[in-house]
Design an enzyme around this catalytic site. Structure first.
Site, mmCIF file in Angstrom:
data_model
loop_
_atom_site.group_PDB
_atom_site.id
_atom_site.type_symbol
_atom_site.label_atom_id
_atom_site.label_comp_id
_atom_site.label_asym_id
_atom_site.label_seq_id
_atom_site.Cartn_x
_atom_site.Cartn_y
_atom_site.Cartn_z
ATOM 1 N N LYS A 1 0.209 13.112 11.735
ATOM 2 C CA LYS A 1 0.527 11.763 11.257
ATOM 3 C C LYS A 1 1.981 11.429 11.566
ATOM 4 O O LYS A 1 2.814 12.335 11.682
ATOM 5 C CB LYS A 1 0.341 11.709 9.737
ATOM 6 N N ARG B 1 -13.745 14.230 5.524
ATOM 7 C CA ARG B 1 -15.212 14.242 5.696
ATOM 8 C C ARG B 1 -15.709 15.635 6.065
ATOM 9 O O ARG B 1 -16.844 15.995 5.756
ATOM 10 C CB ARG B 1 -15.624 13.184 6.723
HETATM 11 N N1 BES Z 1 -6.111 10.998 3.889
HETATM 12 C C1 BES Z 1 -6.316 10.094 4.963
HETATM 13 C C2 BES Z 1 -6.676 8.686 4.505
HETATM 14 C C3 BES Z 1 -5.629 7.947 3.721
HETATM 15 C C4 BES Z 1 -4.781 7.061 4.350
HETATM 16 C C5 BES Z 1 -5.546 8.095 2.365
HETATM 17 C C6 BES Z 1 -3.847 6.368 3.634
HETATM 18 C C7 BES Z 1 -4.600 7.394 1.628
HETATM 19 C C8 BES Z 1 -3.757 6.526 2.265
HETATM 20 C C9 BES Z 1 -7.436 10.613 5.863
HETATM 21 O O1 BES Z 1 -7.558 11.980 5.935
HETATM 22 C C10 BES Z 1 -7.142 10.128 7.233
HETATM 23 O O2 BES Z 1 -6.179 10.565 7.794
HETATM 24 N N2 BES Z 1 -7.966 9.232 7.731
HETATM 25 C C11 BES Z 1 -7.781 8.678 9.018
HETATM 26 C C12 BES Z 1 -9.116 8.696 9.712
HETATM 27 C C13 BES Z 1 -9.058 8.386 11.172
HETATM 28 C C14 BES Z 1 -8.361 9.503 11.915
HETATM 29 C C15 BES Z 1 -10.454 8.190 11.685
HETATM 30 C C16 BES Z 1 -7.275 7.257 8.842
HETATM 31 O O3 BES Z 1 -7.683 6.584 7.908
HETATM 32 O O4 BES Z 1 -6.428 6.847 9.638
HETATM 33 MN MN MN Z 2 -6.325 12.832 7.404
#
Ligand code: BES
Ligand code: MN
Ligand code: ZN
Length: 494
Positions: A271, A345
């Site tokens: 990230k 997931r």
């Molecule tokens: N933990 C994150 C989602 C999230 C984002 C929670 C902001 C709280 C605040 C999750 O694991 C994630 O990174 N999701 C990605 C999925 C994508 C790679 C398909 C996302 O939402 O960008």
């Molecule tokens: Mn994630």
């Protein structure tokens, strides 16, 4: 926070802030009326001069009023008189605390002496939730920055009855605050093993808690969950919590499954730095499940319930899983991991499968801070609801209304499954930007094995900054605990 119920005419002191409700149009409640009389019309005069109308959430301070030995009286707007209900009383309690906490008063007296019996306990509940503050790591905070209010008194017509009615609400508040405490902890403290220890400690409430480590999960074939944790120095854990409150301890349970990513760096699909600290609360789903189990045990709910918490840390290191890796889940289904940041997931895939396989529950509800896309879809107040079962969804939406934890149902269109088809495995773990929360839901559905199942994407609601409700201070919300406790109480107890 000390909470006591007192009689309406109990003596206050010069350290006390007294809060009284005022209805829309400046209509005085009996408590406000009493203050008005004691101060020779001070309340009416204060209202006449300004913009305070009694609209919900408005406050007006009468400092050092003549005729009363109190530090201040806080007029709190509670809206339309005929619509003032128990939920309104809860908000009144929360608003009162927010208005008084930094005033210098040490005691807050919330006055509802003439209100229906259920109102004073609900006001106390609101005040307790509002008073939550995660300050254990502050060592140099100046006293004048700390909340001054250390005790809350609720003036009620029948203090003993109010106190008895508050007991179950107090147990529920304990559970919500337990969940908030987990979510607030930084990830260097609350790693998977520490999370598991804190859940294990809930055995004191009568819960049965098992903790599975990596060796046991390897034996079970949980390749999806283990793949997420393999880049972390911390050992992945699966916490299994059981409450047996039904008359028949063998009766099928209701089940809750939580995403407990104690920190989500994204893994090798790293990230960006900006805001990454938020990913300490990527275990908000697991915290809510722990909170619900706490709540059910706390009020000895007549139900069998199971909580399964997948606890991992998603880190990038030499052993981390790579984009393109294929993992085999406990269900036998294989997954191509296109993006290691879509890790929640993967954790839930194995936790859900384990849950249905072992417990054959009446339903499974998972909670997860799963997708950023749900924040784009619904904003910061609604969690996304996805389900393969209309009855379960209806029951959830009803519990949502009753508790003020908003849900919005989104579809799971079969034709979108195309987006998560893999060229080399049974599925891939991302489906592109379009409908990102939905394809995540479709992915999870493959691990419910046809059982009634619902998925709550709480990425939008697990953390509030700034806060949008007075009973939810900034930071961890504990979203889901009240909702699911209500669901069980309304529909699934003996
Ligand atoms: N933990 C994150 C989602 C999230 C984002 C929670 C902001 C709280 C605040 C999750 O694991 C994630 O990174 N999701 C990605 C999925 C994508 C790679 C398909 C996302 O939402 O960008
Ligand atoms: Mn994630
Ligand atoms: Zn995540």
């Amino acid at each position: 926070m000390q909470i006591n119920f007192v009689a309406g005419e109990a003596k206050a002191s010069s350290k006390t802030a007294v809060s009284v409700p005022v209805f829309e149009g400046g209509v005085l409640s009996p408590a406000a009326e009493a203050v008005d009389q004691a101060t020779g019309g001070g309340v009416a005069r204060a209202i006449a001069g300004g913009r305070f109308t009694g609209a919900k959430g408005q406050v007006l301070d009468l400092v050092a009023p003549t005729g009363l030995d109190v530090q201040r009286v806080i007029l709190v707007g509670v809206g339309d008189k005929d619509a003032f209900d128990a939920q309104g009383a809860e908000t009144f309690g929360a608003d009162s605390f927010q208005a008084a906490k930094g005033s210098g008063a040490e005691v807050l007296r919330i006055s509802l002496p003439a209100a229906p019996a259920e109102f004073p306990p609900r006001a106390a509940f609101g005040a307790r939730l509002a008073a939550y503050r995660f300050d254990k790591y502050r060592t140099t905070e100046k006293p004048e920055k700390k909340p001054s209010v250390v005790a809350v008194e609720i003036a009620a017509h029948d203090p003993a009855a109010a106190s008895a009615a508050f007991a179950p609400l107090s147990a529920l508040a304990d559970a919500v605050l337990f969940a908030r405490g987990l979510v607030s902890e930084p990830a260097n403290i609350l790693h998977p093993e520490e999370f598991a220890r804190r859940v294990k400690a809930l055995e004191s409430l009568g819960l049965e808690v098992e903790i599975l480590g990596e060796a046991e999960m390897t034996k079970l074939g949980m390749g999806a969950l283990l793949g997420v944790g393999q880049g972390s120095r911390r050992e992945s854990q699966l916490a299994v919590v059981q409450w047996k409150g039904a008359a028949d301890p063998k009766a099928p349970p209701v089940a809750f499954v939580g995403k407990g990513v104690c920190f989500d760096t994204g893994g090798i699909s790293l990230k960006p730095a900006d805001g990454m600290e938020d990913m300490k609360w990527d275990m908000g789903g697991a915290a809510a499940v722990a909170g619900v189990m706490h709540a059910l045990a706390g009020r000895k709910a007549k139900v069998n319930a199971v909580g399964v918490l997948g606890l991992v840390e998603n880190m990038p290191d030499g052993n981390a899983q790579r984009p393109g890796d294929v993992v085999t889940s406990m269900s036998g289904q294989t997954i191509e991991v296109i993006n290691t940041d879509a890790e929640g997931r993967l954790v839930l895939a194995d936790a859900l499968w384990y849950c249905q396989d072992r417990f054959k529950p009446r339903f499974m509800i998972d909670l997860a801070t799963l997708t950023g896309a749900i924040i784009i879809s619904l904003g910061n107040d609604y969690a996304g609801l996805f389900s393969n079962d209309d009855d379960l969804s209806e029951n959830l939406l009803a519990a949502s209304k009753a508790t003020g934890e908003p849900l919005w149902r989104l579809p799971l269109p079969a034709q979108y499954e195309k987006q998560i088809e893999s060229m080399i495995a049974d599925m891939k773990n991302i489906g592109g930007r379009a409908g990102g929360s939905i394809t995540a839901g479709l992915f999870l559905q493959k691990f419910a094995n046809g059982l009634p199942w619902a998925h709550l994407d709480i990425a939008s609601t697990a953390w509030k900054k700034p806060s949008t409700a007075s009973s939810i201070p900034e930071g961890a919300t504990g979203f889901g605990v009240r909702l699911l406790n209500q669901l069980v109480a309304d529909k699934y107890e003996d």
